[in-house]
Design a protein around this motif. Structure first.
Motif, mmCIF file in Angstrom:
data_model
loop_
_atom_site.group_PDB
_atom_site.id
_atom_site.type_symbol
_atom_site.label_atom_id
_atom_site.label_comp_id
_atom_site.label_asym_id
_atom_site.label_seq_id
_atom_site.Cartn_x
_atom_site.Cartn_y
_atom_site.Cartn_z
ATOM 1 N N VAL A 52 0.853 -1.203 0.000
ATOM 2 C CA VAL A 52 0.000 0.000 0.000
ATOM 3 C C VAL A 52 0.886 1.249 0.000
ATOM 4 N N GLY A 53 1.924 1.232 0.823
ATOM 5 C CA GLY A 53 2.849 2.370 0.913
ATOM 6 C C GLY A 53 3.616 2.578 -0.393
ATOM 7 N N THR A 54 4.014 1.475 -1.003
ATOM 8 C CA THR A 54 4.754 1.562 -2.264
ATOM 9 C C THR A 54 3.883 2.152 -3.360
ATOM 10 N N ARG A 55 2.615 1.764 -3.357
ATOM 11 C CA ARG A 55 1.694 2.310 -4.366
ATOM 12 C C ARG A 55 1.634 3.837 -4.250
ATOM 13 N N GLN A 56 1.502 4.323 -3.001
ATOM 14 C CA GLN A 56 1.416 5.772 -2.790
ATOM 15 C C GLN A 56 2.738 6.446 -3.193
ATOM 16 N N ALA A 57 3.843 5.833 -2.801
ATOM 17 C CA ALA A 57 5.154 6.431 -3.089
ATOM 18 C C ALA A 57 5.400 6.509 -4.600
ATOM 19 N N LEU A 58 4.958 5.479 -5.317
ATOM 20 C CA LEU A 58 5.148 5.495 -6.769
ATOM 21 C C LEU A 58 4.239 6.552 -7.409
#
Ligand SMILES: Cc1ncc(COP(=O)(O)O)c(C=O)c1O
Length: 400
Positions: free
Chosen positions: A321-327
């Motif tokens: 979930v965090g990676t999705r936001q960061a990308l």
């Protein structure tokens, strides 16, 4: 004349082809987003804490490695049922669930397909458009016919619910409806709880046969929410097939641990289903393997290990979930492409909406490999490659 004169080159799986391509790429900075596995922040497949603890127990058990019964390890079967059905097993479902240990989720899907073909030869299985590449061929291999229902709207990046509902409402009674319980592969677009409830009513009304593929339990909205469709459909009193994979949720890919659970209308039917499933597997591989099943059964059967496994699975979900936001933060604003899907989609994959040409450019120009249909594995994005992935996505969408 030799038997082998008839040999033809077999069609290659695009996911495996992409992997071969990646392995052959000499560039040091290469990144593989074509995979279907969870990687941690350091880019490694994790050994989950509870699984490692279970492994210690298994190594100390000093017991012989005899054959398992054809049904599989009792603890694995009970553990799978408790995850899927919870308290209902003691009540409304008592005795009506038949569960067999299988060779991963793929083995569960194939076994379910074989059972259906025995009961209704050549039955039609309707699956989402698009779906996991192996779905049509696995059901066809068992003798079933494959049909499609609309599922994903490429223009909006959402489930085309109205079209799907209409298609399901027009299916003849007895049609098997294959559904991804959560984290739809390849799109990452899932039904909402409200849509699931409507669908459950429709399936019951039309006397359709739901077949749930649960390969990513815990990676969508959490384990409870991801398995909720199983309990919802089981409560409808319909015949129900559930193919559970433990490959991703226990990071036990090569151990081949899975289960097929079938909810019958009576305990007598459930007993006959178990016997039917056993008679099918007996002529394929006879009995299932022990080691991976022991690991999963040990974790699920021990309240402390089970709680720790759930906590770690949840942290894996949150990392994605965090990676999705960061990308999204890195590519979102100044690109010609709407990347909002990154945070709307669930699970390991995002369906980027990029064309084959754009995917090929990412590979050629930035050494970012993925499947050409645009599916990218979010779990393979990490701190050391995220900037490169974002730059590649921006580059191919700005000019394209
Ligand atoms: C949608 C879906 N179903 C089933 C499976 C099968 O999983 P397993 O590796 O346990 O056979 C996968 C694996 O990638 C999958 O993506």
């Amino acid at each position: 004349m030799s038997l082998f004169d008839a040999l033809q080159p077999a069609t290659q799986d695009p996911i495996l082809l992409s992997f071969q391509d990646f392995m052959a790429d000499p560039r040091a900075e290469k990144t593989n987003l074509g995979v279907g596995m969870y990687y941690d922040a350091q880019g490694r497949i994790p050994v989950m804490r509870a699984v490692a603890a279970a492994e210690e127990q298994v190594m100390q058990r000093q017991a012989p490695w005899g054959y398992l019964m054809s049904e599989g390890l009792p603890g694995l079967r009970a553990g799978a049922e408790s995850l899927l059905f919870g308290d209902a097993l003691a009540g409304s479902l008592r005795g009506r669930v038949a569960t067999l240990q299988t060779l991963g989720g793929t083995g569960a899907i194939r076994l379910g397909a074989e059972v259906i073909n025995r009961l209704q030869p050549g039955a039609v299985v309707a699956m989402s458009r698009p779906t996991w590449l192996n779905h049509p061929s696995t059901f066809q291999a068992a003798g079933l016919q494959v049909a499609e229902y609309p599922y994903y709207d490429r223009a909006t990046g959402e489930v085309e619910w109205a079209a799907m509902r209409e298609a399901v409402a027009a299916m003849p009674a007895g049609t098997v409806v294959l559904l991804h319980a959560c984290c739809h592969n390849p799109t990452g677009a899932d039904l909402s709880p409200g849509q699931w409830a409507e669908l459950a009513d429709l399936l019951a009304e039309r006397r359709l046969v739901p077949f749930l593929d649960l390969a990513y339990g815990g990676f969508g909205d959490g384990l409870e929410a991801d398995t909720a469709p199983v309990r919802l459909l089981a409560a409808k009193g319909l015949p129900l097939f559930v193919a559970t994979s433990f490959s991703k949720s226990f990071a036990l890919y090569g151990e081949r641990v899975g289960a097929l659970s079938v909810v019958a209308e009576s305990a007598e039917q459930a007993t006959m289903l178990t016997e039917t499933m056993k008679s099918i597997t007996r002529n394929i591989y006879s009995t299932p393997p022990t080691h991976g099943a022991l690991l999963v059964a040990t974790v699920l059967g021990d309240p402390v290990l089970r709680a720790d496994w759930r906590a770690e699975l949840e942290s894996m979900r949150l990392r994605i979930v965090g990676t999705r936001q960061a990308l999204l933060d890195r590519v979102g604003r100044n690109s010609g492409h709407d990347f909002g899907f990154l945070t709307r989609q669930k699970g390991l994959f995002s369906y980027s909406g990029l064309s084959v040409a754009q995917m090929q450019r990412m590979k050629a120009e930035a050494a970012v490999h993925a499947v050409e249909d645009g599916r990218i594995c979010m779990a393979a994005v990490n701190e050391s490659n995220i900037d490169r992935v974002a730059a590649a996505l921006r580059a191919v969408t700005q000019e394209g």
